[in-house]
Design a protein around this motif. Structure first.
Motif, PDB file in Angstrom:
ATOM      1  N   ALA A 127      14.038 -14.493  34.586  1.00  0.00           N
ATOM      2  CA  ALA A 127      15.026 -15.550  34.804  1.00  0.00           C
ATOM      3  C   ALA A 127      14.390 -16.864  35.234  1.00  0.00           C
ATOM      4  CB  ALA A 127      16.042 -15.101  35.847  1.00  0.00           C
ATOM      5  N   GLU A 128      13.117 -16.814  35.617  1.00  0.00           N
ATOM      6  CA  GLU A 128      12.416 -18.037  36.027  1.00  0.00           C
ATOM      7  C   GLU A 128      12.074 -18.921  34.839  1.00  0.00           C
ATOM      8  OE1 GLU A 128       8.980 -16.728  38.059  1.00  0.00           O
ATOM      9  OE2 GLU A 128      10.010 -16.281  39.946  1.00  0.00           O
ATOM     10  N   PRO A 130      13.501 -20.968  32.196  1.00  0.00           N
ATOM     11  CA  PRO A 130      14.703 -21.585  31.630  1.00  0.00           C
ATOM     12  C   PRO A 130      14.529 -21.894  30.153  1.00  0.00           C
ATOM     13  CG  PRO A 130      13.499 -23.186  32.941  1.00  0.00           C
ATOM     14  CD  PRO A 130      12.829 -21.863  33.160  1.00  0.00           C
ATOM     15  N   GLU A 134      20.125 -24.540  27.007  1.00  0.00           N
ATOM     16  CA  GLU A 134      21.011 -23.409  27.259  1.00  0.00           C
ATOM     17  C   GLU A 134      21.222 -23.264  28.765  1.00  0.00           C
ATOM     18  OE1 GLU A 134      19.742 -19.865  25.217  1.00  0.00           O
ATOM     19  OE2 GLU A 134      19.426 -20.944  23.337  1.00  0.00           O
ATOM     20  N   GLN A 136      21.873 -22.026  32.651  1.00  0.00           N
ATOM     21  CA  GLN A 136      21.402 -20.967  33.523  1.00  0.00           C
ATOM     22  C   GLN A 136      22.579 -20.406  34.307  1.00  0.00           C
ATOM     23  OE1 GLN A 136      17.948 -23.305  35.357  1.00  0.00           O
ATOM     24  NE2 GLN A 136      17.053 -21.265  35.177  1.00  0.00           N
ATOM     25  N   HIS A 205      26.433 -17.438  28.900  1.00  0.00           N
ATOM     26  CA  HIS A 205      26.026 -18.470  29.851  1.00  0.00           C
ATOM     27  C   HIS A 205      25.396 -17.872  31.106  1.00  0.00           C
ATOM     28  CE1 HIS A 205      28.945 -21.725  28.073  1.00  0.00           C
ATOM     29  NE2 HIS A 205      27.989 -21.343  27.241  1.00  0.00           N
ATOM     30  N   PRO A 208      20.409 -16.571  28.715  1.00  0.00           N
ATOM     31  CA  PRO A 208      20.350 -17.437  27.532  1.00  0.00           C
ATOM     32  C   PRO A 208      20.129 -16.656  26.240  1.00  0.00           C
ATOM     33  CG  PRO A 208      19.052 -18.368  29.325  1.00  0.00           C
ATOM     34  CD  PRO A 208      19.450 -16.989  29.754  1.00  0.00           C
TER      35      PRO A 208
END
Length: 252
Positions: A127-128, A130, A134, A136, A205, A208
């Motif tokens: 998740a780090e 991005p 799109e 986060q 959302h 991504p």
């Protein structure tokens, strides 16, 4: 009197509704693993369709406090299954099935808008990264070691194509996500050795879509895209059930 009763019985039998035959039991079991911020009730639509089609379905209720405990609870469900297992994970549940899927009873993995970490990775690490253009996930800062989605943004981010009354309740009833689950490290990625399937939610959302495609490709997964929010199992239960059934190995 006997003749009269016989006539009434024949009339009752003739007028009784004809019920559809129950599908023959499939030689596979399905284990469903939910993701973060929600509980297993989101699987209801998929559960109903799979059981109607003859699958044994076990639904895991994970506390999402630590990855290790969630893997253990999932392994317990796998052990209860009567048949070889199709192991299904949504969102963070993808991390759980990536580790738990190494069980010998698991014959295939199904990822639904899910994280599919590699060895040494966690959901936090994935998740780090991005994806430009799109969104986060709108998470609030952690409190006492747990995360939640901003309730005001939950509906739009998590389940924009689910009815507003349901998503309002989901936002209020969130299950806090433990940092030890978010940061849980994968030690043995099952997708390296098990057939994998990935359903990409193109309107997601929370995770991504580009990241979903990247993880699916890395796992060499058979991939299908669907125009859906993150809550794909709730907004498209028919399509999700069909996708899971396609992973039962009968056509391989």
């Amino acid at each position: 009197m006997v003749r009269k009763m016989s006539g009434l019985l024949a009339l009752a039998i003739a007028s009784a509704p004809i019920l559809p035959a129950k599908a023959a039991e499939k030689p596979f079991s399905v284990v469903l693993v939910h993701g973060a911020f929600v509980d297993a009730s989101g699987w209801r639509g998929v559960f109903d369709r799979l059981t109607k089609d003859g699958y044994e379905v076990l639904v895991v209720q994970n506390p999402t406090i630590t990855l290790k405990d969630d893997v253990t609870i999932t392994q317990q469900a796998i052990a209860k299954a009567k048949h070889p297992v199709i192991l299904v994970g949504h969102s963070y549940g993808g991390s759980v099935i990536t580790e738990a899927g190494n069980d010998a009873k698991v014959q295939s993995l199904v990822y639904l808008a899910a994280f599919a970490p590699d060895v040494g990775e966690s959901v936090a690490k994935l998740a780090e990264e991005p994806v430009p253009g799109e969104p986060q996930a709108p998470l609030l800062p952690p409190t006492n070691g747990f995360l939640i989605v901003d309730p005001a943004k939950f509906s739009a981010a998590f389940a924009a194509d689910v009815d507003a009354q349901t998503t309002a309740f989901m936002a209020a009833a969130q299950v806090p996500w433990g940092l030890n689950a978010v940061g849980g490290i994968i030690t043995n990625a099952a997708w390296k050795s098990k057939p994998s399937y990935y359903m990409v939610a193109t309107e997601d959302h929370m995770v991504p879509p580009t990241a979903q495609r990247r993880m699916a490709k890395r796992a060499n997964a058979k991939t299908q895209e669907i125009k859906s929010s993150h809550a794909v199992m709730m907004s498209h239960p028919d399509e999700v059930a069909a996708f899971i059934e396609g992973a039962d190995g009968s056509t391989r």
